[in-house]
Design a protein around this motif. Structure first.
Motif, PDB file in Angstrom:
ATOM      1  N   ARG A 182     -23.949  46.043  36.300  1.00 32.21           N
ATOM      2  CA  ARG A 182     -25.121  46.274  35.436  1.00 32.21           C
ATOM      3  C   ARG A 182     -24.885  47.406  34.419  1.00 32.21           C
ATOM      4  N   LEU A 183     -23.805  48.175  34.596  1.00 26.26           N
ATOM      5  CA  LEU A 183     -23.593  49.354  33.755  1.00 26.26           C
ATOM      6  C   LEU A 183     -22.582  49.088  32.635  1.00 26.26           C
ATOM      7  N   THR A 184     -23.043  49.288  31.396  1.00 25.11           N
ATOM      8  CA  THR A 184     -22.160  49.300  30.232  1.00 25.11           C
ATOM      9  C   THR A 184     -22.348  50.644  29.528  1.00 25.11           C
ATOM     10  N   LEU A 185     -21.238  51.355  29.361  1.00 20.92           N
ATOM     11  CA  LEU A 185     -21.291  52.713  28.813  1.00 20.92           C
ATOM     12  C   LEU A 185     -20.444  52.786  27.557  1.00 20.92           C
ATOM     13  N   ARG A 186     -21.009  53.348  26.516  1.00 19.12           N
ATOM     14  CA  ARG A 186     -20.270  53.489  25.255  1.00 19.12           C
ATOM     15  C   ARG A 186     -20.234  54.954  24.839  1.00 19.12           C
ATOM     16  N   ASP A 187     -19.260  55.272  24.004  1.00 18.42           N
ATOM     17  CA  ASP A 187     -19.232  56.561  23.326  1.00 18.42           C
ATOM     18  C   ASP A 187     -19.381  56.243  21.850  1.00 18.42           C
ATOM     19  N   ARG A 243     -17.017  53.278  20.659  1.00 19.46           N
ATOM     20  CA  ARG A 243     -16.111  52.690  21.646  1.00 19.46           C
ATOM     21  C   ARG A 243     -16.856  52.302  22.919  1.00 19.46           C
ATOM     22  N   THR A 244     -16.371  51.228  23.552  1.00 24.05           N
ATOM     23  CA  THR A 244     -16.885  50.839  24.855  1.00 24.05           C
ATOM     24  C   THR A 244     -15.944  51.387  25.920  1.00 24.05           C
ATOM     25  N   LEU A 245     -16.486  52.166  26.847  1.00 17.97           N
ATOM     26  CA  LEU A 245     -15.667  52.780  27.896  1.00 17.97           C
ATOM     27  C   LEU A 245     -15.742  51.987  29.193  1.00 17.97           C
ATOM     28  N   VAL A 246     -16.941  51.533  29.525  1.00 17.36           N
ATOM     29  CA  VAL A 246     -17.133  50.709  30.718  1.00 17.36           C
ATOM     30  C   VAL A 246     -17.999  49.525  30.302  1.00 17.36           C
ATOM     31  N   GLU A 247     -17.498  48.312  30.512  1.00 13.97           N
ATOM     32  CA  GLU A 247     -18.238  47.110  30.102  1.00 13.97           C
ATOM     33  C   GLU A 247     -18.589  46.315  31.346  1.00 13.97           C
ATOM     34  N   SER A 248     -19.853  46.179  31.618  1.00 14.08           N
ATOM     35  CA  SER A 248     -20.329  45.485  32.819  1.00 14.08           C
ATOM     36  C   SER A 248     -19.564  45.961  34.064  1.00 14.08           C
ATOM     37  N   GLY A 249     -19.382  47.266  34.151  1.00 13.99           N
ATOM     38  CA  GLY A 249     -18.745  47.864  35.319  1.00 13.99           C
ATOM     39  C   GLY A 249     -17.240  47.950  35.258  1.00 13.99           C
ATOM     40  N   GLY A 302     -11.957  51.825  28.514  1.00 14.47           N
ATOM     41  CA  GLY A 302     -11.442  52.835  27.578  1.00 14.47           C
ATOM     42  C   GLY A 302     -11.337  54.205  28.208  1.00 14.47           C
ATOM     43  N   LEU A 303     -10.481  55.038  27.612  1.00 17.28           N
ATOM     44  CA  LEU A 303     -10.294  56.417  28.059  1.00 17.28           C
ATOM     45  C   LEU A 303     -10.719  57.364  26.940  1.00 17.28           C
ATOM     46  N   LEU A 304     -10.792  58.645  27.264  1.00 17.26           N
ATOM     47  CA  LEU A 304     -11.099  59.677  26.285  1.00 17.26           C
ATOM     48  C   LEU A 304      -9.823  60.468  26.029  1.00 17.26           C
TER      49      LEU A 304
END
Lengths: 457, 440
Positions: free
Chosen positions: B255-260, B283-289, B293-295
């Motif tokens: 359920r989690l999608t995280l972007r920077d 940037r997309t770091l985590v897409e649907s879990g 991507g990295l920082l």
């Protein structure tokens, strides 16, 4: 510089103005693992203006000395705007400091060492840590901060004073069976360079704990009795009580201020807490604060009763209590705040063995790991600990954070030890924008608290 | 003006200059009364050089200080071998984050805004000891290198924060808002403050055990800062990150999608380039879990054989500023919202927490995904809030506990971390299935 500041002060027709000018010099050396990630030697300067006029207050900071006069005039106008909108005017208590010069003097002045000698020293400690096979990373930093400050006020006071703080500190980062743990170390924290030398045995003991810690059992959640080692107890008194002894935090909270009237009972008769900037060679030691008040010793809790508070000249007036010389800023970018100097629990006489024997099921917690306070709620961490079962110290424990409420926790201190010692690294955040104050000392002997909530698995 | 880059050309191998000028005007109210006005006008520079293959740095106030290059060269003579190069010429993306009106804000403008907030709060809560703080800042950032990077940007921000201590306790209920442009008194936040304040009247301590927890946007730092520490290139390089070599694997709930999103328009955290002069990205770091991507800053990117992602930020957990060396850090985090609501989340809980903050985050082993804090927020029982949390600790690990997220709200908002200098982002309410709580 005094003459320049004096002219700027004399040019303002206000109730009170002070200008603090700083010439700061810093040396930073940082290792991250085997890599020397940062080496820098630099200086900067800046000025800070405080104006009180017609019951209002305003401040300004400038980097460019050419902007000083304009900033002072602007602050004067802003102070009048504040004063025009206040029913209760802001006033300063009479000053409690003299003019003069207060340089730091120490027989072991680290400033005499060359940059290459300093680099070699921190590299030596870093190499020692890296010899442990479980170490996967290190942080080993040398931080030398020298601040020469000149304060001139419209009351005719002119003070030149110096702050020196030198610390080697860092992290020992170990990994076993996929678990990573971090153990902190710090040497120095004051102007005395001798504290930085010959610390191999201290570092070896901490490295041994870091070696074992990944295999330790995680703390179990619950509410239970704990013994805090001196570094933990010092952090506890700083976070749980110290911040609430800073009057500017209570100034605008009438409900809470009423609960912390002088004379109120906060703990048992074994509890005595003092803040003392005049102790030699500790992280929070100084001679003059950043509004020109002389440093002093303030007894905050005596035999369990609240007997003192930390003040600026403004809060002293508002509370009708004596100024305490605790008004300090980390640098010229910031206005001073009321800050602890060296806060500590005074020793009482209990032995650690007796504390352990008095606990059937609890923890012995060691190695301060940072904390935070919000109102009467506090949280602080321990780097490692030991489970106590049946009055005996048991296995090593990791991942420990504790929280509590000020009044009930102070009342639950049931034993105070006889082995007072002070942390060797300051560090306290306060204000918005936050000022991270390295010149903040804390100390204590071992103490026992009958009930603390421990977060864990 | 001959700056340090001009002076460094031909003297050192490479050089990088970072210059910040910031004017900040702020006003503060205590117990409902105007207390102080602060006007800061500050300048600071950082110079990094690579000289004879070694890295050194120094700091100062202005880029034309004659001693800067000499100091940096001296530092480099002791420095480590440089393993990366500075940024070259590139075009920075456009970011809408400068508003002339805020750049010309006066103390009187800020006082009017704070007065309006104070008056709105007093209409619903006349007896609280209200504190209000507002600041208007104009920042100009320049990064130049001898390799041709020449980035220049100016931005504005208007930030408002207000709150009041819970009667007799000392802990405050706080709300805050930030924007790059001007705004009127946020009456929706005042209404929410009133609701939250009403919920504080009873103190309640949950039982010790595992239970569901709703994270408010303001508490998103509790699970995001451990994640950023794990995604940071330096932790990946040293293999101390729990997500080392897990690219493309599921690390969080689907359920989690995280972007920077460094380029988000109208957001005070957005920026066109990082503190090393590398263009920033969305940037997309985590897409649907799944880890996508990295920082990376310049150094950690070079160590991993990758390109910088524009995440070299002069920031650490407690401090940010010119004198901090660049570290891999999220610029402007976005947690994608879902389709639930806070009301629905509360209604479905037999017992749980609504967490709006946490005390003591930095004492935990956050680099390993763990958090252990004193929970700030509310106790939920039988589908309704029954009081503020008292003597409650909350512990978890994002890599295990955040595999089970029940729902996310449609509502998402920007949240600041008040104590940490860790920046901010935008997040919805997030309902996590089960976390460890220590109470009674």
């Amino acid at each position: 510089m005094k003459e320049l500041l004096g002219r700027a002060v004399a040019g303002l027709a206000v109730d009170y103005v002070d200008i603090r000018h700083e010439e700061n010099r810093r040396i930073r050396i940082a290792f991250r693992g085997r890599r020397l990630s940062d080496i820098a030697e630099y200086s900067n300067s800046g000025s800070h203006v405080r104006v009180y006029d017609r019951g209002g207050k305003a401040t300004a900071s400038v980097s460019d000395p050419d902007r000083l006069h304009a900033a002072a005039r602007s602050a004067a106008a802003a102070a009048r705007l504040v004063g025009s909108r206040r029913e209760r005017p802001l006033r300063l208590a009479p000053r409690v400091g003299a003019s003069g010069s207060f340089p730091v003097r120490t027989p072991n002045d680290v400033r005499r060492l060359s940059l290459s000698e300093k680099l070699a020293l921190v590299s030596h400690y870093n190499d020692q840590i890296l010899r442990d096979p479980t170490v996967v990373d290190t942080e080993a930093d040398y931080d030398e901060f020298v601040s020469r400050r000149t304060l001139v006020t419209s009351e005719g006071q002119a003070v030149e004073y110096e702050l020196v703080n030198v610390t080697i500190y860092g992290l020992i980062i170990t990994k076993q069976e996929g678990v990573v743990q971090r153990v902190r170390f710090a040497f120095g924290g004051c102007e005395d360079g001798a504290r930085l030398l010959g610390r191999e045995e201290d570092l070896a003991q901490l490295t041994a704990i870091a070696h074992d810690l990944p295999l330790a059992e995680p703390a179990r959640a619950g509410t239970l009795p704990v013994i805090l080692d001196p570094s933990e107890a010092g952090l506890f008194i700083h976070e749980a009580f110290g911040h609430l002894s800073e009057a500017d935090g209570l100034q605008n909270n009438p409900g809470f201020r009423a609960r912390l009237k002088l004379g109120v009972t906060l703990g048992g008769p074994i509890l005595n807490v003092t803040d003392d900037a005049t102790l030699p060679a500790l992280p929070g030691s100084y001679e003059v604060d950043d509004e020109g008040s002389s440093a002093r010793k303030t007894r905050l809790i005596s035999d369990g009763r609240l007997t003192g508070r930390l003040h600026s000249r403004e809060t002293a007036t508002e509370f009708g209590e004596p100024p305490s010389g605790n008004m300090r800023a980390v640098d010229a970018h910031f206005t001073p705040l009321v800050r602890m100097s060296n806060i500590f629990i005074e020793p009482h006489g209990a032995a650690l063995d007796d504390m352990v024997a008095s606990i059937d099921h609890g923890y012995y917690l060691c190695g301060a790991k940072g904390g935070q306070t919000t109102g009467d709620q506090f949280t602080f961490g321990a780097t490692w600990g030991y489970r106590i079962e049946g009055g005996r110290i048991g296995p090593l424990v990791r991942d420990i954070n504790m929280s509590g409420e000020l009044f009930s926790t102070l009342a639950a201190i049931s034993m105070v030890g006889n082995d007072l010692s002070f942390a060797e690294r300051g560090g306290c955040g306060k204000g918005g924008p936050q000022q991270l104050n390295r010149k903040s000392g804390k100390g204590a002997p071992h103490i026992k608290i009958d009930r603390v909530t421990v977060g864990g698995v | 003006m001959q700056d340090a880059i001009d002076r460094a050309c031909g003297v050192v191998d490479f050089a990088e200059l970072h210059w910040t000028r910031e004017r900040t005007l702020s006003v503060g109210y205590g117990d409902g009364h105007l207390q102080s006005i602060v006007d800061n006008d500050l300048s600071s520079v950082a110079l990094r050089v690579i000289d004879k293959g070694r890295l050194g740095s120094t700091f100062g106030l202005r880029p034309d200080e004659p001693s800067l290059v000499e100091q940096a060269v001296r530092a480099a003579s002791y420095g480590d071998k440089a393993t990366f190069s500075f940024a070259g010429a590139a075009e920075a993306p456009r970011v809408d984050h400068y508003h002339e009106e805020v750049a010309h804000f006066t103390a009187e403008d800020l006082v009017r805004l704070c007065d309006a907030v104070r008056d709105a709060v007093r209409r619903v809560r006349p007896d609280v000891a209200l504190h209000v703080h507002a600041s208007a800042a104009t920042t100009r950032r320049t990064v130049r290198t001898t390799l041709g990077a020449n980035m220049d940007d100016r931005s504005t921000s208007l930030v408002l924060a207000f709150g009041a201590p819970i009667r007799g306790v000392g802990v405050s209920v706080n709300r805050s808002l930030g924007a790059v442009g001007s705004f009127a008194a946020p009456l929706d936040l005042v209404a929410e403050f009133d609701t939250w304040y009403a919920w504080t009247e009873n103190a309640s301590t949950p039982r010790t055990g595992r239970m569901p927890v709703i994270f408010a946007p303001e508490a998103s730092f509790l699970y995001l800062l451990p994640l950023w520490a794990g995604l940071a290139g330096n932790a990946i390089e040293k293999k101390t990150s729990p997500v080392t070599e897990r690219m493309g694997e599921t690390i969080l709930s689907p359920r989690l999608t995280l972007r920077d999103d460094a380029l988000r328009a109208g957001d005070p955290a957005s920026r066109p380039f990082d503190d090393e002069g590398v263009p920033c990205q969305r940037r997309t770091l985590v897409e649907s879990g799944v880890l996508r991507g990295l920082l990376l800053d310049l150094r950690s990117a070079a160590a991993l054989g990758l390109a910088s992602t524009g995440n070299g930020i002069k920031r650490e957990l407690f401090t940010a500023g010119t004198e901090i060396q660049p570290n891999p850090w999220a610029v402007n985090w976005i947690v994608e919202p879902g389709d639930s609501s806070l009301e629905a989340m509360i209604a479905e809980l037999d017992e749980g927490l609504l967490v709006t903050g946490g005390i003591g985050f930095h004492s935990g082993n956050y680099s390993q995904g763990a958090f252990s804090v004193q929970a700030v927020g509310f106790h939920v029982r039988a589908g309704r809030v029954i009081g503020r949390l008292d003597r409650t600790m909350l512990s978890g690990n994002i890599y295990t506990d955040f595999l089970r997220v029940r729902s996310l709200s449609r509502e998402a908002r920007r949240a600041y971390t008040s104590m940490l200098s860790a920046g901010g982002g935008c997040a919805p309410y997030v309902l996590v299935d089960s976390l460890q709580v220590a109470g009674v």
